[in-house]
Design a protein around this motif. Structure first.
Motif, short mmCIF file in Angstrom:
data_model
loop_
_atom_site.label_atom_id
_atom_site.label_comp_id
_atom_site.label_asym_id
_atom_site.label_seq_id
_atom_site.Cartn_x
_atom_site.Cartn_y
_atom_site.Cartn_z
N PHE A 38 0.85 -1.20 0.00
CA PHE A 38 0.00 0.00 0.00
C PHE A 38 0.88 1.25 0.00
CE2 PHE A 38 -2.61 -3.33 1.94
CZ PHE A 38 -3.74 -3.25 1.15
N GLU A 39 1.13 1.79 -1.19
CA GLU A 39 2.05 2.91 -1.32
C GLU A 39 1.44 4.24 -0.91
OE1 GLU A 39 3.43 2.87 -5.32
OE2 GLU A 39 4.53 0.97 -5.09
N ASN A 40 0.13 4.39 -1.05
CA ASN A 40 -0.53 5.67 -0.73
C ASN A 40 -1.32 5.62 0.58
OD1 ASN A 40 0.44 7.04 -2.93
ND2 ASN A 40 -1.31 6.55 -4.23
N ALA A 41 -1.09 4.58 1.39
CA ALA A 41 -1.79 4.46 2.67
C ALA A 41 -0.86 4.84 3.81
CB ALA A 41 -2.30 3.04 2.86
N TYR A 42 -1.44 5.52 4.81
CA TYR A 42 -0.70 5.96 5.98
C TYR A 42 -1.44 5.45 7.22
CZ TYR A 42 1.57 8.92 2.56
OH TYR A 42 2.27 9.37 1.46
N PHE A 43 -0.74 4.66 8.01
CA PHE A 43 -1.38 3.94 9.09
C PHE A 43 -1.02 4.53 10.46
CE2 PHE A 43 -0.78 1.06 5.55
CZ PHE A 43 -1.99 0.40 5.46
N ILE A 44 -2.05 4.74 11.28
CA ILE A 44 -1.83 5.20 12.65
C ILE A 44 -2.36 4.14 13.61
CG2 ILE A 44 -2.31 6.97 14.38
CD1 ILE A 44 -2.61 8.99 12.18
N THR A 45 -1.50 3.71 14.52
CA THR A 45 -1.90 2.76 15.56
C THR A 45 -1.36 3.27 16.89
OG1 THR A 45 -1.90 0.41 16.18
CG2 THR A 45 0.15 1.29 15.26
N GLY A 46 -1.63 2.54 17.96
CA GLY A 46 -1.15 2.98 19.27
C GLY A 46 -2.15 2.70 20.36
N THR A 47 -2.14 3.53 21.40
CA THR A 47 -3.00 3.32 22.56
C THR A 47 -4.24 4.20 22.49
OG1 THR A 47 -1.75 4.98 23.81
CG2 THR A 47 -1.04 2.69 24.03
N ALA A 48 -5.21 3.86 23.32
CA ALA A 48 -6.44 4.66 23.40
C ALA A 48 -6.14 6.05 23.94
CB ALA A 48 -7.45 3.95 24.30
N TYR A 49 -6.96 7.01 23.55
CA TYR A 49 -6.86 8.40 24.02
C TYR A 49 -5.57 9.10 23.59
CZ TYR A 49 -10.93 7.22 26.76
OH TYR A 49 -12.18 6.82 27.13
N ALA A 50 -4.95 8.61 22.53
CA ALA A 50 -3.73 9.25 22.04
C ALA A 50 -4.03 10.21 20.89
CB ALA A 50 -2.72 8.19 21.60
N GLY A 51 -5.26 10.17 20.35
CA GLY A 51 -5.65 11.09 19.29
C GLY A 51 -5.59 10.50 17.89
N LYS A 52 -5.60 9.18 17.78
CA LYS A 52 -5.46 8.52 16.48
C LYS A 52 -6.56 8.91 15.50
CE LYS A 52 -5.51 4.30 18.13
NZ LYS A 52 -5.78 4.60 19.55
#
Length: 215
Positions: free
Chosen positions: A3-17
């Motif tokens: 996926f060249e044009n995809a940007y993924f955000i992960t992490g913990t809850a309440y971090a603003g994802k």
């Protein structure tokens, strides 16, 4: 598939994802895949193939949801993440085919191990907040789902015990061990900083993704 044009955000809850996914998509005229965007497929899922995702779909008494042990709750959450990954990859492939030139910003459940295989290293951003914030502030948000769960807990014969049981499940999910795993994953990280504010966090996220020009 890469996926060249995809940007993924992960992490913990309440971090603003979810907020960052929404704002980045607006800033760069992209597509926002916000929290639980895979729910569009929920009604058609086979319960045998997706037992965790269909658990709430087919639930008869929601009090059973909040009565589970912390260990059962954690196992369910982990199972949901694995099943969500399957659906997310399917949805993303369809989105890329329909809009090949659009940037896609994703609040994702896809594992770090899979992300390493399907996208560039700087297309993954991890957003983190203090693990205890996710536990303490879980019922502070006014959204209907959390207030619905809180009401169920208050209806239990011993509301204090029920609330403590649910919070222990949240503690297992938002453990320091999980936080450290994300922090030391090697991917770009943003730590929640109230002083930075939403605008500052947005600019930092764009920099981490290597997105410097608005469209």
């Amino acid at each position: 598939m890469k996926f060249e044009n995809a940007y993924f955000i992960t992490g913990t809850a309440y971090a603003g994802k979810s907020t960052m996914v929404k704002l980045l998509s607006q800033k760069y005229n992209g597509i926002a895949c916000e929290e639980n965007y895979h729910d569009v497929l929920l009604d058609e899922l086979d319960a045998k193939e997706f037992p965790c995702l269909t658990y709430t779909r087919d639930l008869k008494d929601w009090h059973d949801f909040i009565r589970r042990s912390p260990q059962e709750y954690k196992a369910w959450i982990d199972g949901v993440a694995r099943e969500c990954e399957i659906l997310e990859l399917k949805l993303l492939e369809d989105l890329v085919k329909k809009s090949p030139d659009k940037k896609i910003f994703v609040d994702t459940n896809i594992s770090l191990e899979t992300l390493e295989k399907i996208t560039e290293h700087n297309h993954v951003l991890i957003m983190l907040t203090d693990p205890q914030i996710s536990v303490r502030r879980f019922f502070e948000r006014p959204d209907k789902e959390k207030q619905f769960l809180y009401q169920l807990i208050m209806e239990e014969p011993d509301p204090d015990a029920a609330l403590e049981n649910y919070r222990k499940g949240l503690e297992l999910i938002n453990s320091q061990e999980n936080y450290n795993h994300l922090l030391n994953s090697g991917f770009n990280v943003i730590l929640r900083d109230e002083k930075l504010g939403i605008k500052g966090t947005l600019e930092l996220a764009a920099q981490k993704f290597g997105l410097t020009c608005e469209k």
